[in-house]
Design an enzyme around this catalytic site. Structure first.
Site, PDB file in Angstrom:
ATOM      1  NE  ARG A 213      -4.291  -1.351  -0.114  1.00 15.23           N
ATOM      2  CZ  ARG A 213      -4.502  -2.382  -0.929  1.00 15.23           C
ATOM      3  NH1 ARG A 213      -3.586  -2.536  -1.729  1.00 15.23           N
ATOM      4  NH2 ARG A 213      -5.625  -2.780  -0.937  1.00 15.23           N
ATOM      5  CD  GLU A 242      -2.538   3.959  -5.964  1.00 15.52           C
ATOM      6  OE1 GLU A 242      -3.527   3.580  -6.297  1.00 15.52           O
ATOM      7  OE2 GLU A 242      -1.565   3.367  -5.493  1.00 15.52           O
ATOM      8  CG  HIS A 261      -2.627   0.233  -7.431  1.00 17.61           C
ATOM      9  ND1 HIS A 261      -3.239   0.859  -6.204  1.00 17.61           N
ATOM     10  CD2 HIS A 261      -2.789  -1.092  -6.907  1.00 17.61           C
ATOM     11  CE1 HIS A 261      -3.622   0.028  -5.237  1.00 17.61           C
ATOM     12  NE2 HIS A 261      -3.273  -1.287  -5.881  1.00 17.61           N
TER      13      HIS A 261
END
Length: 305
Positions: A213, A242, A261
């Site tokens: 994370r 993000e 991601h």
């Protein structure tokens, strides 16, 4: 979703309609695992018994009302393990073989002979000893690296890690690793665990790989560690914010690999996530034990579950 639609009433909704869809629902499938809509819609969950999220991480739905409720929480553990492990091996090789520079030189049509590193015999510390961490450890070990882990409980003789160090003693063991892989779940204990103190404890010239994370890492501290040469590089698939802002210095640092991601997202992953939920739903309907039940106090599925 066809097997479920044959035996249950299924409502599909976007975030703005979640509260209406939740009323009277027994089960909630959070397919958009990045959605932040569940806490606001939660008061409408008048008969909810089970929530399933289409990701391994459950931090988007770990708000106090859910944690304190009797609603069972499950995740999609197991879908992304091997894909993320392959990503980690790929970036280890990319660093060792200086592939990013080769691509830049090719773009410039520049022939520049160089020597590169071997990975056989190098050391890797995998921080996070769940199923994803285990897949990473197995693949790195198969490629010739010496692998250890860091988790909640220290132990010896682990089948995948050999030695597992206690995360509470992380800074004592960072200095031994050429590659540090962050894959720990995001909890109050792990948030910001890679900060200036951790980077100062790492071996000079080590590389950080974050596939866990974004909030595990204090971004500004990482930037400083890269700029001063304490770290030789970082491969980052997750970020505190993000998408990564255009103004972030990480975009233009030559020793940083940025991906969006996507380390676990293989061709067919969306269907695989639904298949996990369908299997669990049929178990739930038949009164059988659910898979991947999250311990809401810990924030992840215990290793024996």
């Amino acid at each position: 979703m066809d097997p479920i639609e044959k035996v249950a009433t299924v409502r599909y909704t976007r975030a703005d309609g979640l509260a209406d869809a939740l009323r009277g629902a027994d089960v909630l499938f959070v397919y958009d695992f990045l959605s932040t809509a569940v806490p606001d819609a939660w008061p409408a969950a008048d008969r909810l018994r089970w929530l399933h999220i289409a990701s391994a991480g459950v931090d988007p739905v770990m708000f106090p009302a859910l944690r304190d409720s009797d609603v069972v929480l499950t995740n999609s553990r197991g879908v992304f393990d091997d894909s993320i492990a392959e990503y980690v091996l790929a970036v280890v090789l990319a660093f060792a073989k200086d592939l990013a520079r080769s691509i830049r030189l090719q773009d410039e049509r520049t022939w520049l002979h160089r020597e590169t590193e071997r990975i056989c015999g190098r050391s890797a510390l995998v921080v996070g000893t769940g199923p994803i961490g285990r897949s990473i450890a197995r693949l790195l070990r198969a490629a010739g690296l010496r692998v250890s882990g860091a988790g909640r409980t220290a132990r010896e003789g682990d089948p995948d890690f050999g030695t597992v160090h206690a995360s509470s003693q992380l800074t004592r063991h960072l200095r031994d690793a050429d590659f540090v892989v962050a894959v720990a779940p995001l909890t109050e204990q792990t948030k910001g665990m890679f900060d200036a103190e951790a980077f100062a404890a790492m071996k000079q010239g080590a590389r950080l790989i974050n596939v866990g994370r974004g909030e595990l890492v204090v971004t500004q501290d990482l930037v400083e560690a890269l700029r001063c040469g304490q770290l030789a590089g970082a491969a980052l698939d997750v970020f505190e914010t993000e998408p990564l802002p255009q103004s972030s210095p990480l975009w233009t640092m030559e020793n940083v690999l940025v991906s969006a991601h996507m380390s676990g997202d293989f061709v067919g992953w969306r269907n695989a996530l639904v298949e996990v939920f369908v299997d669990n739903f049929l178990r739930w309907r038949e009164g059988r034990p659910l898979r991947n039940v999250v311990d809401k106090r810990l924030g992840y599925v215990p290793s024996n579950a």
